[in-house]
Design a protein around this motif. Structure first.
Motif, PDB file in Angstrom:
ATOM      1  N   THR A   1       0.825  -1.217   0.000  1.00 47.28           N
ATOM      2  CA  THR A   1       0.000   0.000   0.000  1.00 47.28           C
ATOM      3  C   THR A   1       0.858   1.265   0.000  1.00 47.28           C
ATOM      4  OG1 THR A   1      -0.093  -0.028   2.427  1.00 47.28           O
ATOM      5  CG2 THR A   1      -1.877  -1.154   1.229  1.00 47.28           C
TER       6      THR A   1
ATOM      7  N   ARG B   1      -7.363   5.190  -2.772  1.00 45.63           N
ATOM      8  CA  ARG B   1      -6.721   4.219  -1.883  1.00 45.63           C
ATOM      9  C   ARG B   1      -7.753   3.272  -1.288  1.00 45.63           C
ATOM     10  NH1 ARG B   1      -3.160   8.522  -0.613  1.00 45.63           N
ATOM     11  NH2 ARG B   1      -4.485   9.242   1.093  1.00 45.63           N
ATOM     12  N   GLU B   2      -8.932   3.762  -1.001  1.00 49.34           N
ATOM     13  CA  GLU B   2      -9.987   2.892  -0.471  1.00 49.34           C
ATOM     14  C   GLU B   2     -10.385   1.831  -1.489  1.00 49.34           C
ATOM     15  OE1 GLU B   2     -13.118   5.544   0.559  1.00 49.34           O
ATOM     16  OE2 GLU B   2     -12.033   6.466   2.242  1.00 49.34           O
ATOM     17  N   ILE B   3     -10.515   2.233  -2.737  1.00 55.09           N
ATOM     18  CA  ILE B   3     -10.886   1.292  -3.799  1.00 55.09           C
ATOM     19  C   ILE B   3      -9.742   0.321  -4.073  1.00 55.09           C
ATOM     20  CG2 ILE B   3     -11.410   1.084  -6.274  1.00 55.09           C
ATOM     21  CD1 ILE B   3     -12.925   3.704  -6.089  1.00 55.09           C
ATOM     22  N   TYR B   4      -8.505   0.829  -4.018  1.00 55.82           N
ATOM     23  CA  TYR B   4      -7.343   0.071  -4.463  1.00 55.82           C
ATOM     24  C   TYR B   4      -6.690  -0.742  -3.356  1.00 55.82           C
ATOM     25  CZ  TYR B   4      -5.276   0.156  -9.120  1.00 55.82           C
ATOM     26  OH  TYR B   4      -4.940  -0.133 -10.417  1.00 55.82           O
ATOM     27  N   HIS B   5      -7.313  -0.825  -2.202  1.00 49.18           N
ATOM     28  CA  HIS B   5      -6.708  -1.555  -1.088  1.00 49.18           C
ATOM     29  C   HIS B   5      -6.496  -3.009  -1.498  1.00 49.18           C
ATOM     30  CE1 HIS B   5      -6.099  -3.352   2.876  1.00 49.18           C
ATOM     31  NE2 HIS B   5      -5.796  -2.143   3.283  1.00 49.18           N
TER      32      HIS B   5
ATOM     33  N   SER C   1      -8.517  14.501  -1.460  1.00 51.47           N
ATOM     34  CA  SER C   1      -9.663  13.610  -1.312  1.00 51.47           C
ATOM     35  C   SER C   1      -9.736  12.556  -2.409  1.00 51.47           C
ATOM     36  CB  SER C   1     -10.956  14.433  -1.307  1.00 51.47           C
ATOM     37  OG  SER C   1     -11.110  15.147  -2.529  1.00 51.47           O
TER      38      SER C   1
ATOM     39  N   ALA D   1      -8.631  -7.457  -1.607  1.00 52.03           N
ATOM     40  CA  ALA D   1     -10.092  -7.482  -1.571  1.00 52.03           C
ATOM     41  C   ALA D   1     -10.701  -8.071  -2.834  1.00 52.03           C
ATOM     42  CB  ALA D   1     -10.625  -6.062  -1.361  1.00 52.03           C
TER      43      ALA D   1
ATOM     44  N   ASP E   1     -16.410  -0.152 -10.113  1.00 49.48           N
ATOM     45  CA  ASP E   1     -15.210   0.299  -9.413  1.00 49.48           C
ATOM     46  C   ASP E   1     -14.103   0.675 -10.397  1.00 49.48           C
ATOM     47  OD1 ASP E   1     -16.168   0.186  -6.837  1.00 49.48           O
ATOM     48  OD2 ASP E   1     -15.498  -1.871  -6.485  1.00 49.48           O
TER      49      ASP E   1
ATOM     50  N   ARG F   1      -7.356   9.810  -1.574  1.00 44.78           N
ATOM     51  CA  ARG F   1      -7.862   9.006  -0.440  1.00 44.78           C
ATOM     52  C   ARG F   1      -8.938   8.038  -0.902  1.00 44.78           C
ATOM     53  NH1 ARG F   1      -7.410  13.987   2.264  1.00 44.78           N
ATOM     54  NH2 ARG F   1      -9.645  14.391   2.030  1.00 44.78           N
ATOM     55  N   ARG F   2      -9.846   8.509  -1.738  1.00 40.83           N
ATOM     56  CA  ARG F   2     -10.907   7.625  -2.244  1.00 40.83           C
ATOM     57  C   ARG F   2     -10.328   6.514  -3.118  1.00 40.83           C
ATOM     58  NH1 ARG F   2     -15.008  11.295  -5.208  1.00 40.83           N
ATOM     59  NH2 ARG F   2     -15.988   9.265  -5.629  1.00 40.83           N
TER      60      ARG F   2
ATOM     61  N   ARG G   1      -6.088  -4.282  -9.602  1.00 48.53           N
ATOM     62  CA  ARG G   1      -5.416  -3.295  -8.745  1.00 48.53           C
ATOM     63  C   ARG G   1      -3.907  -3.192  -9.032  1.00 48.53           C
ATOM     64  NH1 ARG G   1      -9.460  -5.553  -5.498  1.00 48.53           N
ATOM     65  NH2 ARG G   1     -10.738  -4.034  -4.350  1.00 48.53           N
TER      66      ARG G   1
END
Length: 332
Positions: A162, A261-265, A255, A268, A275, A258-259, A240
């Motif tokens: 990450t 990074r949430e999708i690309y974690h 922002s 998952a 997406d 940040r968004r 990803r």
């Protein structure tokens, strides 16, 4: 053999390069046992007339021509480089689980993982055989292969991380893509028996060209068209993959980053179509696309400066410029 004397049309020269190297490539593949031979022929798409562009082979030939090299020596070097490149493509498709190349099923998806590994290995072996008469060129290619392995290893490691920094992502691309392109250009100079300083300038030309190539390829992979790239657009986002525009966006702050990074974690599972669309939008909003386009132009400029330092002449010099323009400005 007739000397390479094309005009300054890149597409025409790519076609001529394929014609010049084709017999050597087919002779090399014919040495392979079945079923490996048939699988290699399938990969090259010789039965459908959809073979790859042979950019690396063309760079070897054009660089040699620009520095007054004998075309007979350059053809064997160009064929060897092209075999090495296709070995890497077969293994790369397997590691990335890419289902398509040149709009056809990849070797692993058509014949299975084991046959893909064997076929890639076989192409590497015959490449070494083709290059064996030119020890300095063989050493050059081996050094590029070690760099490629280093870059590929980093690329795979990025998938579970990450915290990938932009500098290390650029280094990965320089190794994975730039090393073989740089060697292709240097090999042309070596086979032309050019002075070491001119060979090194050609290597820098190929290094910058390789980074520009990867940046444009990454842009096409997110915002391009399948008929242009030959691979499904969005496939890298789906799993990803941390390509250059993605890493630029992830490190941009704000922002949108940040968004993203949430999708690309990692961990998952694959992204769904919604997406993928959201990720592409966020990468662009965070500045990843604009950064990649600026960097592609930066490396195109660097390539032209390095080429000037090599002091190429004649139609070979014009072709090197035309090939660089083609690589850096592919239609999207």
């Amino acid at each position: 053999m007739t000397a390479v004397r094309p005009g300054a049309d890149a597409e025409e020269f790519l076609l001529r390069a394929r014609r010049l190297t084709g017999p050597a490539l087919r002779d090399a593949v014919r040495r392979l046992p079945e079923p490996t031979r048939g699988i290699a022929e399938y990969h090259f798409s010789w039965d459908h007339g959809q073979a790859g562009k042979s950019v690396r082979a063309a760079l070897v030939l054009a660089a040699a021509e620009a520095l007054h090299g004998p075309p007979e020596d350059a053809v064997s070097g160009a064929a060897g480089v092209e075999l090495v490149h296709n070995f890497s493509l077969i293994h790369d498709d397997l590691m990335d689980r890419d289902p398509l190349r040149r709009t056809r099923p990849t070797v692993w998806s058509a014949y299975g993982d084991s046959q893909a590994i064997l076929t890639g290995d076989a192409l590497l072996v015959v490449a070494m055989h083709v290059l064996a008469d030119h020890p300095p060129v063989l050493r050059e290619v081996c050094a590029a292969l070690l760099a490629l392995v280093d870059g590929q290893s980093a690329d795979l490691a990025f998938e579970s991380r990450t915290d990938v920094g932009l500098d290390e992502c650029v280094r990965m691309a320089a190794l994975k893509t730039g090393a073989l392109l740089a060697s292709s250009c240097a090999i042309g100079g070596m086979l032309a028996r050019a002075e070491p300083a001119r060979v090194e300038a050609l290597r820098r030309f190929g290094h910058h060209l390789g980074l520009a190539f990867q940046l444009v390829d990454d842009i096409l992979g997110i915002w391009g068209q399948t008929q242009v790239s030959g691979k499904p657009v969005g496939a890298d986002l789906r799993r990803r993959k941390k390509s250059l525009p993605v890493v630029a966006a992830l490190n941009a702050g704000g922002s949108h980053a940040r968004r993203l990074r949430e999708i690309y974690h990692p961990g998952a599972g694959p992204l769904d179509d919604d997406d993928i669309q959201s990720a592409a939008e966020l990468i662009e909003l965070a500045g990843g696309r604009a950064w990649a386009e600026r960097q592609a132009e930066h490396h195109r400029t660097g390539a032209m400066a390095a080429l000037a330092a090599a002091e190429p002449t004649g139609e070979g010099a014009e072709i090197l410029v035309a090939l660089a323009t083609l690589v850096c400005r592919r239609d999207r």
